[in-house]
Write an enzyme that holds these catalytic residues in place. Structure first.
Site, PDB file in Angstrom:
ATOM      1  N   HIS A   1      -6.495  -8.722   4.714  1.00  0.00           N
ATOM      2  CA  HIS A   1      -6.845  -7.827   5.823  1.00  0.00           C
ATOM      3  C   HIS A   1      -8.344  -8.024   6.025  1.00  0.00           C
ATOM      4  O   HIS A   1      -9.148  -7.518   5.251  1.00  0.00           O
ATOM      5  CB  HIS A   1      -6.509  -6.387   5.399  1.00  0.00           C
ATOM      6  CG  HIS A   1      -6.952  -5.331   6.350  1.00  0.00           C
ATOM      7  ND1 HIS A   1      -6.066  -4.441   6.918  1.00  0.00           N
ATOM      8  CD2 HIS A   1      -8.172  -5.002   6.840  1.00  0.00           C
ATOM      9  CE1 HIS A   1      -6.725  -3.607   7.712  1.00  0.00           C
ATOM     10  NE2 HIS A   1      -8.016  -3.928   7.683  1.00  0.00           N
TER      11      HIS A   1
ATOM     12  N   ASN B   1       0.840  -1.218   0.000  1.00  0.00           N
ATOM     13  CA  ASN B   1       0.000   0.000   0.000  1.00  0.00           C
ATOM     14  C   ASN B   1       0.867   1.257   0.000  1.00  0.00           C
ATOM     15  O   ASN B   1       0.832   2.085   0.897  1.00  0.00           O
ATOM     16  CB  ASN B   1      -1.009   0.004   1.157  1.00  0.00           C
ATOM     17  CG  ASN B   1      -0.372  -0.079   2.531  1.00  0.00           C
ATOM     18  OD1 ASN B   1       0.768  -0.507   2.682  1.00  0.00           O
ATOM     19  ND2 ASN B   1      -1.102   0.326   3.561  1.00  0.00           N
TER      20      ASN B   1
ATOM     21  N   ASP C   1       3.189  -5.961  11.715  1.00  0.00           N
ATOM     22  CA  ASP C   1       2.369  -4.908  11.084  1.00  0.00           C
ATOM     23  C   ASP C   1       2.964  -3.529  11.415  1.00  0.00           C
ATOM     24  O   ASP C   1       2.221  -2.579  11.698  1.00  0.00           O
ATOM     25  CB  ASP C   1       0.901  -4.991  11.504  1.00  0.00           C
ATOM     26  CG  ASP C   1       0.004  -4.157  10.584  1.00  0.00           C
ATOM     27  OD1 ASP C   1       0.510  -3.567   9.602  1.00  0.00           O
ATOM     28  OD2 ASP C   1      -1.201  -4.076  10.856  1.00  0.00           O
TER      29      ASP C   1
HETATM   30  O1  DOR Z   1      -3.119  -0.092  11.431  1.00  0.00           O
HETATM   31  C1  DOR Z   1      -2.879  -0.334  10.264  1.00  0.00           C
HETATM   32  N1  DOR Z   1      -2.056   0.428   9.533  1.00  0.00           N
HETATM   33  N2  DOR Z   1      -3.485  -1.391   9.704  1.00  0.00           N
HETATM   34  C2  DOR Z   1      -3.376  -1.637   8.398  1.00  0.00           C
HETATM   35  O2  DOR Z   1      -3.937  -2.599   7.934  1.00  0.00           O
HETATM   36  C3  DOR Z   1      -2.647  -0.699   7.502  1.00  0.00           C
HETATM   37  C4  DOR Z   1      -1.612   0.016   8.249  1.00  0.00           C
HETATM   38  C5  DOR Z   1      -1.011   1.160   7.502  1.00  0.00           C
HETATM   39  O3  DOR Z   1      -0.704   1.015   6.316  1.00  0.00           O
HETATM   40  O4  DOR Z   1      -0.784   2.209   8.110  1.00  0.00           O
END
Ligand code: DOR
Length: 447
Positions: free
Chosen positions: A183, A98, A309
């Site tokens: 997700h 992303n 994460d």
């Molecule tokens: O807390 C999160 N941050 N969950 C996610 O799935 C994406 C991530 C992000 O890209 O900041």
């Protein structure tokens, strides 16, 4: 590079059932010799890293992190993110797509890989998008992404709401042999919440994200994986209900693997005060009951791995209203310390914890990059050395990550990474670790 002897540490290598005092020699980027007790290698042309009183284990492997490059370099770069990973003891990290542009085509994968090769200090394995532009409409060119070197596929940050598309992705995963990492959150159920839906959200007047949103999506994915026989990997499991569904699916032979984060294992919704945006994360921090189910899931191998994460954000992004702040916790540099709390409180054995960070994620990655997650002779010299008993205060000013967004800032953790070796290179060392450049004849030899 000169050979390096890591001497007299507690060698913990759960993949081989090893937990004993010993030494290991690194040369040519690989582990070239192992000895228990006081044994010493026959050669003597090496530097020595004394590891008495420290744990020595395979380098940690993180299946889920965000390095933000390309596109969000103010939050993190491959250079800063890999240094943060090294400080956290991670030697292989899988980065989510992303980014901007998203990693949905071979050129972007090549960009990440070449940046990682020149600027990264640990091994970076990119994850490609499931759908073009992460828009959930059309599959990304998955075979081309495999040829470009992805370790799996994900639209992380967003779920794949489109069920026929998820089915197609799982069908493709069967032929490609790589996981579809989802997700799992049915966002249509709540349309934009900020924290776990429950008594705390009610008290704070913040819109909630119900556990059922995760259950629905996990259940849908498991059903589709059972239908088409593909490989689904459930990202950041946060609810007891999801653990139950995954347990059942594993029992009936569905190809599913799953991960849990350090924050979902150790923190509850009680961290959310309404202005502590560092505790805003997706999926949200849940309840003590969920934590107990997640720990049991780890013990029972319902949950295969722990993944950080790591989601760094800039201070400007996280400043201001809780409802406006982005989701995410900067996780590399506190992972071990927070997880060791589970070991010190007797909730998880050290061997299980290390397995979830080493041989278990290595199994999911496979052997394309050499034998990861083991200290066997001949394996790449990816090694983490930590002090299980060392207390330290989380000082975000000392983070290598640009993301200072952690609800653990200022907390005391017990368990600290002291040195990290990636592909034979010492890429992180605590200031108290001194490598002794001894002359060969001065190295004490006791066979
Ligand atoms: O807390 C999160 N941050 N969950 C996610 O799935 C994406 C991530 C992000 O890209 O900041």
């Amino acid at each position: 590079m000169k050979a390096l002897l890591i001497s007299g540490g507690r060698i913990i290598d759960p993949g081989r059932g090893v937990d004993e005092v010993g030494s290991l020699l690194i040369s040519g980027g690989k582990i070239s010799w192992l000895g228990n007790g006081q044994a010493m290698p026959s050669r003597s042309d090496y530097a020595v890293l004394p590891a008495q009183g420290l744990a020595v284990c395979p380098g940690f492997i993180d299946l889920h992190c965000h390095l933000r490059e390309p596109g969000f370099e103010e939050k993190e770069t491959i250079a800063s993110g890999t240094r943060a990973a090294a400080r956290g003891g991670f030697t292989t990290i899988c980065c989510m797509p992303n980014t901007n542009p998203p990693l949905d085509n071979p050129a972007t994968i090549e960009y990440v890989r070449s940046k990682a090769a020149t600027e990264g200090v640990v091994r970076v394995l990119p994850i490609g998008c499931i759908s073009k532009g992460r828009e959930g409409k059309e599959l990304a060119p998955m075979s081309e992404l495999v040829a470009a070197g992805v370790m799996g596929f994900s639209d992380d940050g967003s779920p794949v709401l489109n069920s026929p598309l998820m089915r197609q992705a799982l069908e493709a995963s069967r032929a490609l042999g790589l996981p579809i990492i989802d997700h799992c959150e049915d966002t249509t159920l709540f349309g934009g919440g900020y924290m776990n839906e429950g008594i705390v959200s009610a008290r704070l007047g913040l819109k909630g994200m119900p556990a059922a949103a995760e259950w629905l999506m996990v259940f849908r994915d498991l059903a589709l994986a059972q239908l088409v026989g593909g490989w689904v990997h459930i990202a950041h499991v946060s609810t007891a209900g999801a653990v139950d569904f995954i347990r059942h699916s594993k029992e009936i032979g569905v190809r599913v693997t799953a991960e849990v984060t350090p924050h979902h294992l150790t923190l509850t919704e009680a961290m959310v005060t309404g202005d502590n945006t560092a505790a805003k994360v997706s999926p949200p921090l849940r309840t003590e009951r969920d934590i107990q189910a997640l720990i049991q899931g780890l013990k029972d191998n319902v949950i295969d791995v722990i993944a950080t994460d790591h989601a760094p954000h800039s201070e400007a992004d996280k400043r201001g209203e809780f409802s406006q702040a982005p989701f995410g916790i900067s996780g590399f540099e506190t992972a071990l310390g927070s997880l060791m709390g589970l070991v010190h409180s007797g909730q998880l054995s050290l061997a299980t914890l290390i397995a979830k960070l080493t041989c278990q994620p290595a199994r999911i990655i496979g052997d394309k990059y050499g034998k990861l997650g083991t200290l066997a002779v001949g394996a790449p010299a990816d090694i983490t050395i930590f002090d299980p008993a060392r207390d330290w205060v989380v000082d975000t000013g000392a983070f290598a990550s640009k993301g200072k967004n952690t609800p653990l800032a200022g907390s005391v953790l017990k368990g600290r990474v002291m040195a990290t070796i990636s592909r034979g290179e010492l890429v992180y060392q605590d200031e108290s670790i001194k490598v002794e450049e001894k002359e060969p004849e001065k190295v004490k030899r006791r066979v």
